[in-house]
Design a protein around this motif. Structure first.
Motif, mmCIF file in Angstrom:
data_model
loop_
_atom_site.group_PDB
_atom_site.id
_atom_site.type_symbol
_atom_site.label_atom_id
_atom_site.label_comp_id
_atom_site.label_asym_id
_atom_site.label_seq_id
_atom_site.Cartn_x
_atom_site.Cartn_y
_atom_site.Cartn_z
ATOM 1 N N GLU A 165 12.633 3.551 4.466
ATOM 2 C CA GLU A 165 11.481 2.878 5.072
ATOM 3 C C GLU A 165 10.170 3.562 4.665
ATOM 4 N N VAL A 166 10.202 4.905 4.571
ATOM 5 C CA VAL A 166 9.017 5.639 4.126
ATOM 6 C C VAL A 166 8.727 5.319 2.662
ATOM 7 N N LEU A 167 9.767 5.269 1.854
ATOM 8 C CA LEU A 167 9.606 4.930 0.444
ATOM 9 C C LEU A 167 9.007 3.537 0.283
ATOM 10 N N ALA A 168 9.498 2.586 1.065
ATOM 11 C CA ALA A 168 8.983 1.216 0.988
ATOM 12 C C ALA A 168 7.523 1.153 1.436
ATOM 13 N N GLY A 169 7.205 1.892 2.507
ATOM 14 C CA GLY A 169 5.834 1.908 2.996
ATOM 15 C C GLY A 169 4.870 2.516 1.997
ATOM 16 N N TRP A 170 5.286 3.621 1.381
ATOM 17 C CA TRP A 170 4.437 4.273 0.375
ATOM 18 C C TRP A 170 4.228 3.356 -0.829
ATOM 19 N N HIS A 171 5.287 2.688 -1.247
ATOM 20 C CA HIS A 171 5.181 1.771 -2.385
ATOM 21 C C HIS A 171 4.198 0.640 -2.070
ATOM 22 N N ARG A 172 4.243 0.142 -0.849
ATOM 23 C CA ARG A 172 3.332 -0.950 -0.498
ATOM 24 C C ARG A 172 1.886 -0.469 -0.465
ATOM 25 N N ILE A 173 1.661 0.735 0.026
ATOM 26 C CA ILE A 173 0.297 1.289 0.020
ATOM 27 C C ILE A 173 -0.209 1.413 -1.409
ATOM 28 N N LEU A 174 0.642 1.890 -2.319
ATOM 29 C CA LEU A 174 0.240 2.044 -3.721
ATOM 30 C C LEU A 174 -0.054 0.707 -4.373
ATOM 31 N N THR A 175 0.844 -0.248 -4.217
ATOM 32 C CA THR A 175 0.685 -1.525 -4.908
ATOM 33 C C THR A 175 -0.484 -2.330 -4.357
ATOM 34 N N SER A 176 -0.861 -2.094 -3.118
ATOM 35 C CA SER A 176 -2.012 -2.790 -2.529
ATOM 36 C C SER A 176 -3.304 -2.013 -2.740
ATOM 37 N N HIS A 177 -3.225 -0.877 -3.450
ATOM 38 C CA HIS A 177 -4.381 0.017 -3.651
ATOM 39 C C HIS A 177 -4.992 0.445 -2.317
ATOM 40 N N GLY A 178 -4.129 0.633 -1.328
ATOM 41 C CA GLY A 178 -4.589 1.113 -0.026
ATOM 42 C C GLY A 178 -5.125 0.033 0.894
ATOM 43 N N GLN A 179 -5.066 -1.218 0.471
ATOM 44 C CA GLN A 179 -5.605 -2.310 1.289
ATOM 45 C C GLN A 179 -4.469 -2.970 2.077
ATOM 46 N N VAL A 180 -4.005 -2.252 3.090
ATOM 47 C CA VAL A 180 -2.923 -2.754 3.922
ATOM 48 C C VAL A 180 -3.178 -2.314 5.364
ATOM 49 N N LYS A 181 -2.897 -3.196 6.309
ATOM 50 C CA LYS A 181 -3.043 -2.865 7.721
ATOM 51 C C LYS A 181 -1.781 -2.131 8.185
ATOM 52 N N ILE A 182 -1.992 -1.058 8.937
ATOM 53 C CA ILE A 182 -0.864 -0.200 9.298
ATOM 54 C C ILE A 182 0.112 -0.919 10.230
ATOM 55 N N GLY A 183 -0.385 -1.779 11.103
ATOM 56 C CA GLY A 183 0.509 -2.554 11.959
ATOM 57 C C GLY A 183 1.441 -3.435 11.144
ATOM 58 N N GLU A 184 0.890 -4.067 10.108
ATOM 59 C CA GLU A 184 1.701 -4.903 9.236
ATOM 60 C C GLU A 184 2.695 -4.048 8.442
ATOM 61 N N LEU A 185 2.249 -2.854 8.063
ATOM 62 C CA LEU A 185 3.125 -1.952 7.318
ATOM 63 C C LEU A 185 4.325 -1.556 8.162
ATOM 64 N N ALA A 186 4.090 -1.210 9.425
ATOM 65 C CA ALA A 186 5.189 -0.841 10.318
ATOM 66 C C ALA A 186 6.148 -2.007 10.511
ATOM 67 N N GLY A 187 5.581 -3.198 10.695
ATOM 68 C CA GLY A 187 6.423 -4.373 10.882
ATOM 69 C C GLY A 187 7.275 -4.686 9.658
ATOM 70 N N SER A 188 6.710 -4.441 8.476
ATOM 71 C CA SER A 188 7.426 -4.775 7.244
ATOM 72 C C SER A 188 8.644 -3.889 7.026
ATOM 73 N N VAL A 189 8.645 -2.671 7.592
ATOM 74 C CA VAL A 189 9.804 -1.783 7.437
ATOM 75 C C VAL A 189 10.673 -1.761 8.692
ATOM 76 N N GLY A 190 10.256 -2.516 9.723
ATOM 77 C CA GLY A 190 11.067 -2.634 10.932
ATOM 78 C C GLY A 190 10.974 -1.465 11.881
ATOM 79 N N TRP A 191 9.876 -0.720 11.811
ATOM 80 C CA TRP A 191 9.687 0.431 12.690
ATOM 81 C C TRP A 191 8.511 0.202 13.629
ATOM 82 N N SER A 192 8.511 0.955 14.720
ATOM 83 C CA SER A 192 7.340 0.968 15.589
ATOM 84 C C SER A 192 6.225 1.751 14.896
#
Length: 289
Positions: A165-192
């Motif tokens: 889940e951490v790997l997926a979250g980090w990859h999404r931050i990189l591919t979005s160039h940091g333009q991602v909302k953290i709430g959406e990031l948590a939801g995308s990996v299924g974590w609080s």
């Protein structure tokens, strides 16, 4: 196949090279030697990678950071939020960039434990680091030095494994160039949000929001150093306005955007930056420069 020679400008007495052979995914490295005695003086801003610098010419590198001034034979920097200055009279170095995921796995240390300043390589890895410097000093070619460094990085018996889940979250931050909302990031990996913050910080070294800020900043730096107007960079990188961009540049580089292009690109820094750019053309993987 020999080491990739990044060339030497007639007026720049530096020798740059990169490994021609494959390195582990999430790892990049270059080598540089001051063959003309020009001296090294770099101001370094935060980057979205764990950086390892190994001096093998028998001299020490002077590091000025949040911990003060120290003379080190090698050091490791996590995902710093403080600007640094690095100097040496005649540096001969291998510089490695590791995604924080790979740093967690290969170095066997949580990026959080690295803190906000440079950690002496000897303090972190003990005799292994001393032996590597000695072998690098004895090597005659860049090919030998890169092979030694690669072996050094991959000789752990039981590498640590980050959470997927951490790997997926980090990859999404990189591919979005940091333009991602953290709430959406948590939801995308299924974590609080709380669990994401805790696990992400322990394995990446920064909380998700701060990591996204850093990745976005580094994307903006590429635009600024390419000569693009700050207002255009701010818009393309998702900043509210140019003032918002200026605040982040001040946080991570301790300069305004205009001053960053003047202070962070003296001659040696230009060629080091270009060398990293050339290396990434050889498939080093997404680290963030």
């Amino acid at each position: 196949m020999g080491a990739v020679d990044f060339g030497r400008e007639p007026d720049v007495a530096w020798d740059f090279a990169g490994p021609a052979e494959a390195v582990p995914r999430g790892v990049a490295m270059i080598g540089y030697r001051d063959v003309g005695g020009a001296g090294l003086d770099l101001r370094v801003a935060g980057t979205a990678a764990v950086t390892v610098v190994i001096e093998f010419g028998g001299r020490e590198v002077i590091v000025d950071d949040v911990l003060g001034q120290r003379a080190l034979g090698g050091f490791v920097v996590g995902l710093p939020v403080e600007a640094m200055r690095i100097r040496s009279e005649r540096a001969e170095c291998i510089e490695i960039r590791l995604s924080p995921i790979q740093a967690y796995s290969l170095l066997g240390v949580s990026p959080t434990d690295l803190g906000r300043g440079a950690v002496a390589l000897d303090d972190l890895l003990g005799q292994r680091a001393q032996q590597l410097r000695e072998r690098l000093a004895s090597a005659q070619t860049w090919d030998e030095r890169f092979a030694l460094t690669k072996s050094f990085l991959t000789q752990r018996d039981r590498p640590l494994t980050p959470d997927p889940e951490v790997l997926a979250g980090w990859h999404r931050i990189l591919t979005s160039h940091g333009q991602v909302k953290i709430g959406e990031l948590a939801g995308s990996v299924g974590w609080s949000h709380k669990r994401l913050l805790s696990r992400f910080e322990s394995q990446i070294g920064l909380a998700p929001k701060r990591a996204a800020m850093l990745v976005r900043f580094r994307h903006a730096v590429d635009g600024l150093l390419a000569g693009r107007p700050a207002a255009d960079v701010a818009m393309d990188c998702g900043y509210t306005d140019q003032a918002h961009l200026c605040r982040d540049v001040s946080i991570f580089a301790d300069h305004t955007p205009g001053a960053l292009t003047r202070h962070y690109l003296p001659t040696i820094a230009q060629h080091r930056y270009q060398a990293w750019g050339k290396f990434f053309q050889y498939g080093a993987g997404p680290l963030g420069r």
